[in-house]
Write a protein that holds these residues in place. Structure first.
Motif, PDB file in Angstrom:
ATOM      1  N   THR A  15      91.838   5.547  28.216  1.00 23.38           N
ATOM      2  CA  THR A  15      91.620   6.868  28.811  1.00 23.38           C
ATOM      3  C   THR A  15      92.621   7.876  28.265  1.00 23.38           C
ATOM      4  OG1 THR A  15      90.839   5.797  30.841  1.00 23.38           O
ATOM      5  CG2 THR A  15      91.414   8.121  30.987  1.00 23.38           C
ATOM      6  N   PHE A  16      93.847   7.427  28.005  1.00 24.45           N
ATOM      7  CA  PHE A  16      94.862   8.340  27.452  1.00 24.45           C
ATOM      8  C   PHE A  16      94.431   8.851  26.079  1.00 24.45           C
ATOM      9  CE2 PHE A  16      98.559   8.857  24.636  1.00 24.45           C
ATOM     10  CZ  PHE A  16      99.171   9.927  25.267  1.00 24.45           C
ATOM     11  N   PHE A  17      93.990   7.937  25.210  1.00 27.53           N
ATOM     12  CA  PHE A  17      93.523   8.370  23.892  1.00 27.53           C
ATOM     13  C   PHE A  17      92.271   9.251  24.021  1.00 27.53           C
ATOM     14  CE2 PHE A  17      95.913   4.533  22.429  1.00 27.53           C
ATOM     15  CZ  PHE A  17      96.789   5.203  21.598  1.00 27.53           C
ATOM     16  N   ALA A  18      91.416   8.907  24.980  1.00 32.05           N
ATOM     17  CA  ALA A  18      90.234   9.735  25.231  1.00 32.05           C
ATOM     18  C   ALA A  18      90.647  11.124  25.705  1.00 32.05           C
ATOM     19  CB  ALA A  18      89.329   9.065  26.265  1.00 32.05           C
ATOM     20  N   LEU A  19      91.716  11.193  26.503  1.00 32.63           N
ATOM     21  CA  LEU A  19      92.205  12.478  26.990  1.00 32.63           C
ATOM     22  C   LEU A  19      92.665  13.370  25.845  1.00 32.63           C
ATOM     23  CD1 LEU A  19      93.149  14.428  29.206  1.00 32.63           C
ATOM     24  CD2 LEU A  19      95.291  13.137  29.309  1.00 32.63           C
ATOM     25  N   LEU A  20      93.359  12.776  24.862  1.00 33.24           N
ATOM     26  CA  LEU A  20      93.810  13.572  23.711  1.00 33.24           C
ATOM     27  C   LEU A  20      92.617  14.190  22.987  1.00 33.24           C
ATOM     28  CD1 LEU A  20      96.623  11.260  22.265  1.00 33.24           C
ATOM     29  CD2 LEU A  20      96.852  13.209  23.826  1.00 33.24           C
ATOM     30  N   LEU A  21      91.572  13.370  22.781  1.00 32.80           N
ATOM     31  CA  LEU A  21      90.357  13.902  22.158  1.00 32.80           C
ATOM     32  C   LEU A  21      89.680  14.924  23.059  1.00 32.80           C
ATOM     33  CD1 LEU A  21      88.520  10.891  20.423  1.00 32.80           C
ATOM     34  CD2 LEU A  21      89.523  12.911  19.349  1.00 32.80           C
ATOM     35  N   CYS A  22      89.694  14.651  24.374  1.00 31.48           N
ATOM     36  CA  CYS A  22      89.084  15.568  25.344  1.00 31.48           C
ATOM     37  C   CYS A  22      89.719  16.955  25.261  1.00 31.48           C
ATOM     38  CB  CYS A  22      89.218  14.994  26.759  1.00 31.48           C
ATOM     39  SG  CYS A  22      88.892  16.169  28.087  1.00 31.48           S
ATOM     40  N   LEU A  23      91.039  17.011  25.195  1.00 35.45           N
ATOM     41  CA  LEU A  23      91.731  18.300  25.115  1.00 35.45           C
ATOM     42  C   LEU A  23      91.390  19.021  23.817  1.00 35.45           C
ATOM     43  CD1 LEU A  23      95.237  17.269  26.513  1.00 35.45           C
ATOM     44  CD2 LEU A  23      93.410  18.504  27.699  1.00 35.45           C
ATOM     45  N   LEU A  24      91.286  18.261  22.722  1.00 34.31           N
ATOM     46  CA  LEU A  24      90.905  18.865  21.440  1.00 34.31           C
ATOM     47  C   LEU A  24      89.482  19.411  21.510  1.00 34.31           C
ATOM     48  CD1 LEU A  24      91.388  19.426  18.425  1.00 34.31           C
ATOM     49  CD2 LEU A  24      90.588  17.093  17.956  1.00 34.31           C
ATOM     50  N   PHE A  25      88.548  18.592  22.002  1.00 36.91           N
ATOM     51  CA  PHE A  25      87.151  19.025  22.123  1.00 36.91           C
ATOM     52  C   PHE A  25      87.035  20.241  23.045  1.00 36.91           C
ATOM     53  CE2 PHE A  25      85.535  14.406  21.356  1.00 36.91           C
ATOM     54  CZ  PHE A  25      85.855  14.534  20.005  1.00 36.91           C
ATOM     55  N   SER A  26      87.806  20.243  24.137  1.00 34.57           N
ATOM     56  CA  SER A  26      87.726  21.338  25.108  1.00 34.57           C
ATOM     57  C   SER A  26      88.190  22.650  24.495  1.00 34.57           C
ATOM     58  CB  SER A  26      88.559  21.014  26.345  1.00 34.57           C
ATOM     59  OG  SER A  26      88.057  19.874  27.008  1.00 34.57           O
ATOM     60  N   GLU A  27      89.272  22.591  23.715  1.00 35.94           N
ATOM     61  CA  GLU A  27      89.761  23.808  23.060  1.00 35.94           C
ATOM     62  C   GLU A  27      88.734  24.348  22.078  1.00 35.94           C
ATOM     63  OE1 GLU A  27      92.130  25.826  23.373  1.00 35.94           O
ATOM     64  OE2 GLU A  27      93.541  24.844  24.709  1.00 35.94           O
ATOM     65  N   ILE A  28      88.023  23.439  21.426  1.00 42.57           N
ATOM     66  CA  ILE A  28      87.000  23.852  20.454  1.00 42.57           C
ATOM     67  C   ILE A  28      85.797  24.462  21.178  1.00 42.57           C
ATOM     68  CG2 ILE A  28      85.352  23.015  18.733  1.00 42.57           C
ATOM     69  CD1 ILE A  28      87.451  20.882  17.972  1.00 42.57           C
ATOM     70  N   CYS A  29      85.415  23.865  22.308  1.00 41.18           N
ATOM     71  CA  CYS A  29      84.184  24.264  22.998  1.00 41.18           C
ATOM     72  C   CYS A  29      84.376  25.417  23.979  1.00 41.18           C
ATOM     73  CB  CYS A  29      83.602  23.073  23.755  1.00 41.18           C
ATOM     74  SG  CYS A  29      83.085  21.710  22.709  1.00 41.18           S
ATOM     75  N   LEU A  30      85.616  25.649  24.439  1.00 40.12           N
ATOM     76  CA  LEU A  30      85.843  26.649  25.482  1.00 40.12           C
ATOM     77  C   LEU A  30      85.425  28.058  25.064  1.00 40.12           C
ATOM     78  CD1 LEU A  30      86.783  26.506  28.355  1.00 40.12           C
ATOM     79  CD2 LEU A  30      89.105  27.022  27.611  1.00 40.12           C
ATOM     80  N   PRO A  31      85.717  28.522  23.853  1.00 41.52           N
ATOM     81  CA  PRO A  31      85.237  29.865  23.469  1.00 41.52           C
ATOM     82  C   PRO A  31      83.718  29.987  23.542  1.00 41.52           C
ATOM     83  CG  PRO A  31      86.916  29.097  21.938  1.00 41.52           C
ATOM     84  CD  PRO A  31      86.572  27.929  22.807  1.00 41.52           C
ATOM     85  N   TRP A  32      83.034  28.916  23.134  1.00 43.70           N
ATOM     86  CA  TRP A  32      81.573  28.926  23.230  1.00 43.70           C
ATOM     87  C   TRP A  32      81.117  29.048  24.678  1.00 43.70           C
ATOM     88  CZ3 TRP A  32      79.247  24.972  25.973  1.00 43.70           C
ATOM     89  CH2 TRP A  32      77.854  25.053  26.054  1.00 43.70           C
ATOM     90  N   LEU A  33      81.738  28.269  25.582  1.00 40.23           N
ATOM     91  CA  LEU A  33      81.358  28.317  26.995  1.00 40.23           C
ATOM     92  C   LEU A  33      81.651  29.694  27.584  1.00 40.23           C
ATOM     93  CD1 LEU A  33      80.329  26.845  29.517  1.00 40.23           C
ATOM     94  CD2 LEU A  33      82.670  26.139  29.975  1.00 40.23           C
ATOM     95  N   ASN A  34      82.788  30.285  27.236  1.00 38.53           N
ATOM     96  CA  ASN A  34      83.127  31.620  27.737  1.00 38.53           C
ATOM     97  C   ASN A  34      82.108  32.658  27.281  1.00 38.53           C
ATOM     98  OD1 ASN A  34      85.436  31.017  29.238  1.00 38.53           O
ATOM     99  ND2 ASN A  34      86.767  31.118  27.451  1.00 38.53           N
ATOM    100  N   HIS A  35      81.691  32.551  26.031  1.00 40.47           N
ATOM    101  CA  HIS A  35      80.693  33.488  25.513  1.00 40.47           C
ATOM    102  C   HIS A  35      79.350  33.301  26.209  1.00 40.47           C
ATOM    103  CE1 HIS A  35      78.372  35.915  22.701  1.00 40.47           C
ATOM    104  NE2 HIS A  35      77.556  34.885  22.540  1.00 40.47           N
ATOM    105  N   LEU A  36      78.966  32.058  26.384  1.00 39.86           N
ATOM    106  CA  LEU A  36      77.660  31.771  26.979  1.00 39.86           C
ATOM    107  C   LEU A  36      77.612  32.170  28.447  1.00 39.86           C
ATOM    108  CD1 LEU A  36      74.850  30.438  26.684  1.00 39.86           C
ATOM    109  CD2 LEU A  36      75.928  28.276  27.312  1.00 39.86           C
TER     110      LEU A  36
END
Length: 800
Positions: free
Chosen positions: A346-367
């Motif tokens: 889960t810890f390693f998944a969390l690191l990827l989760c934070l990376l994915f979230s930073e990438i996807c957050l601008p898209w979600l804000n725009h949408l």
């Protein structure tokens, strides 16, 4: 001990790289989707949280009733006279404030270089007593005490003056030669609010401008009350219900109208209030809960993948557990060991989760038109959400495998161990659940898309293409100049015709009453009204059911003629449009006759029912929009010519325009947003489910390596092997379709009931959703199955 647990966990991750990657990626994607959804949901639920007394602030809503059961209307606003009447008479009220937005005010930059159309919100000086609105500069207690004073946002301060501290500066409204002294600058709000304002002016300014502020029937003012602590809200709401009977009994008795008031808490407005004249476009609670449910389901699917792979690999871990137990390991220690592995993954998944979230957050804000952030300082809720998701994922994904694997008897594991049928049944059940959820979501996407397309493509009853709309801002002082503009525009070859009216399709019509007959004792009927000119029918290609439209050849049409729609005919009690022609009507102070009946058309989107309305000649009143029908595909060139003519007639005024079909599309923006977000997160759910299926099929193929080799030696083809491996998993997906179909059917049928005009509940959606899931599952499992089936049988027979 913990160090030892971590070392073993990391060794297992490295040793079984593929399964570790599948687990980490699946959990990371699931956690990312869940985190983004939780942030969105929290933002929707946190409206008005910045106000310290939000739980004690209530808005008064007004519902009025026409005499003799003539209908009713519910408004988010009241008359401006309500607040000063109730404030001193009810001890439960600590403070009351009126808020009244006035749109399309022309404000000039101090240097006179530019002017802009802005919305000014007028509010009582008690605004700062009721709401928590900190000022970056200025004093709240005196900011709105005097006429012609205002506070502005930091954004507007920078826009008009180029700096934030503008206390003492002056803003000019050149139309009426009004000057506002700026007494304060608002801090940027930390939480979202349905009350959007950039300029707040003193309510007493309206009195100085001779606005009537004691009326109960002109619904244009939002009235908020701050109740004292410990107030019995239900008892107070009951008192408010009939206040009009106390304060304006003679008016109600003479008119036959009556009013009824209700309360809604400030924090409930954004998601639960959808009355006429809402301050801003509100959200829908059902959408918020739907997204939250999808987020939870996606995280569950990711955790299920982890559980399935962990229990499926129980045969590999059995001897390890047996040896540990023989040398003295307690079951509790084994549980901690396997939970530690879950936490590490889960810890390693969390690191990827934070990376994915930073990438996807601008898209979600725009949408979603949000300003969400993972910044810990700006958004501590994101930290809480991350910790909660990590905890739930670590325990939820790891607890069952830990208990399952630690329960094995050491002797049986050291002799020969076989995975239990009970564990296999659980894995099949969980796979079925995953795909049942996925199929339900796919069916939801198909139906939501079908409904939106139905609304977009339905015959509206008028033409909205190639229509340019210019707002006139109901400026009667220059109305004659608009006639000059129309004459000049119609000289442009690409302009077919122009028309001036109070509203264009997509803009909510005004509300008024109509009396059938000229007898002053006849009952009133509530209707929408539309002020038009002679060319409105032609420009929008409206169809007449009976009679005629306003005609320049009949001079009496300007003051003595009305056109109604088919719904109004039924409202007035006529059996057919033909019976309505020639009938006498009263509208405001105008007496005339019905000269025509329009066929019903959708003035608003298909989210609204067609309402009865009456069309009258504008005669210089209620003229808010200029519509221009153009024929050329060269929109850019035509717009430039229209702009040139506009600036020639109105030098110095801001040229604004929009295309009607674009405005109409915006009416479906909330549903489009829902459909897009649903589509994306459904795709994520399917991806995670297929990822888990890929891990299971890989492990199954590995466990059956020797069997596959023997079958190939005995003559089985690669396709036979693929079918052998795939069929059990495909059966589970088919079973999932059978389970999901009835549940999704009833859920989606209930969703459709919110639309007055809706598509049919197409049954083919459900087998199509199941087929999509089956195809995706087949490609997932067949990829790995084909790889296993094409392996060299000699190598397979050597496999241990």
């Amino acid at each position: 001990m913990l160090r030892n647990y971590l070392k073993i966990a990391l060794r297992n991750l490295i040793k079984h790289r593929m399964y570790s990657l599948i687990n980490i990626l699946g959990l990371a994607v699931g956690m990312t989707a869940c985190l983004l959804i939780v942030m969105y949901v929290w933002d929707e639920l946190s409206y008005e949280d910045q106000h310290a007394n939000a739980d004690r602030i209530y808005r008064l809503n007004c519902k009025y009733f026409l005499p003799k059961n003539g209908g009713s209307e519910s408004y988010a606003v009241t008359g401006p006279g309500v607040a000063p009447a109730i404030a001193p008479d009810y001890p439960e009220i600590q403070s009351v404030v009126r808020i009244r937005p006035e749109h399309d005010n022309v404000i000039q930059k101090p240097n006179g270089s530019e002017t802009f159309y802005e919305t000014i919100v007028f509010a009582d000086s008690t605004l700062f007593d009721v709401f928590t609105l900190p000022l970056a500069y200025g004093e709240a207690h005196s900011a709105l005490n005097a006429p012609y004073t205002m506070v502005v946002s930091k954004t507007m301060a920078l826009k008009y003056f180029g700096r934030e501290n503008v206390v003492g500066e002056t803003l000019v409204l050149p139309k009426d030669s009004i000057q506002f002294a700026i007494m304060g600058v608002l801090e940027n709000p930390m939480n979202p609010s349905h009350l959007q304002y950039e300029f707040i002016a003193s309510f007493s300014t309206l009195r100085s401008l001779h606005f009537r502020l004691d009326g109960w029937w002109n619904f244009n003012t939002y009235t908020f009350v701050l109740l004292k602590p410990e107030t019995d809200v239900s008892s107070f709401a009951e008192k408010m219900k009939g206040i009009s009977h106390r304060y304006i009994p003679k008016q109600e008795e003479m008119s036959g109208y009556s009013q009824e008031y209700s309360l809604i808490n400030l924090k409930d407005i954004h998601l639960d209030s959808h009355l006429r004249t809402e301050f801003s476009s509100n959200g829908k609670r059902v959408y918020v809960y739907t997204f939250f449910g999808i987020g939870v389901l996606i995280l569950m699917i990711a955790c299920i993948n982890f559980m399935n792979l962990s229990t499926a690999r129980s045969l590999i871990r059995a001897k390890e557990v047996g040896v540990r137990k023989v040398v003295g390991a307690f079951r509790s220690q084994l549980i901690r060991q396997f939970l530690t592995e879950s936490v590490v993954i889960t810890f390693f998944a969390l690191l990827l989760c934070l990376l994915f979230s930073e990438i996807c957050l601008p898209w979600l804000n725009h949408l979603a038109d949000k300003q969400l952030s993972l910044n810990i300082i700006q958004n501590p809720i994101a930290v809480v959400a991350i910790l909660l998701i990590v905890t739930v994922t670590s325990i939820g994904a790891g607890i069952y495998p830990a208990i399952f694997l630690s329960s094995f008897a050491p002797l049986s594991m050291l002799k020969s161990f076989r995975s239990s049928s009970k564990g296999a049944l659980l894995r099949k059940s969980l796979v079925t659940f995953q795909f049942a959820v996925s199929i339900g979501l796919i069916a939801g996407i198909l139906l939501v898309h079908r409904q939106i397309q139905f609304m977009r493509q339905a015959e509206l009853g008028f033409s909205k293409d190639q229509v340019v709309v210019i707002p006139m801002h109901d400026d009667r002082s220059i109305l004659s100049s608009y006639q000059t503009l129309q004459n000049e525009l119609e000289k442009i070859p690409e302009v077919i015709t122009t028309s001036v009216a109070s509203k264009v399709p997509g803009k909510e019509m005004g509300n008024n009453v109509v009396r059938l007959g000229w007898d002053d004792k006849a009952p009133w009927n509530d209707m929408r009204f539309l002020s038009v000119d002679y060319d409105y029918l032609k420009l929008y290609d409206l169809k007449l059911a009976e009679g005629r439209w306003f005609d320049r050849q009949f001079t009496a049409d300007e003051n003595e003629a009305f056109v109604v729609n088919e719904s109004a005919v039924a409202r007035l009690g006529f059996a057919s449009p033909n019976q309505a022609i020639g009938q006498p009507l009263q509208w405001q102070r105008k007496k005339g006759r019905i000269i025509g009946v329009l066929k019903d058309f959708h003035f608003m989107s298909l989210q609204n029912e067609i309402e009865s309305f009456i069309a009258v000649m504008a005669n210089g009143h209620n003229a808010e929009y200029l519509s221009i029908k153009i024929s050329s595909d060269n929109y850019h060139g035509t717009i430039e010519r229209i702009k040139t003519e506009y600036q020639s007639v109105f030098p110095g005024r801001v040229f604004e325009y929009n295309f009607l079909n674009d405005d109409f599309d915006k009416l479906y923006r909330a549903d489009d947003r829902f459909n897009t977000i649903l589509f994306i997160f459904t795709g994520i759910a399917i991806f995670v489910a297929c990822l888990g299926l890929l891990g299971l099929i890989s492990f199954t193929a590995q466990q059956r390596t020797k069997e596959i080799g023997i079958r190939k030696v005995m003559g089985a083809t690669a396709s036979n092997i693929v079918v052998l491996i795939c069929k059990d998993f495909i059966k589970l997906v088919v079973l999932a379709m059978m389970i999901a179909t009835p549940l999704a059917y009833y859920a989606l049928k209930a969703w459709l009931q919110d639309f007055p005009y809706r598509t049919d509940m197409a049954i083919w959606i459900f087998p199509l959703a199941g087929l999509i899931a089956v195809v995706l599952a087949f490609f997932t499992v067949s990829f790995q199955a084909t790889k296993a089936a094409s392996a060299n049988p000699v190598e397979a027979l050597k496999y241990e």
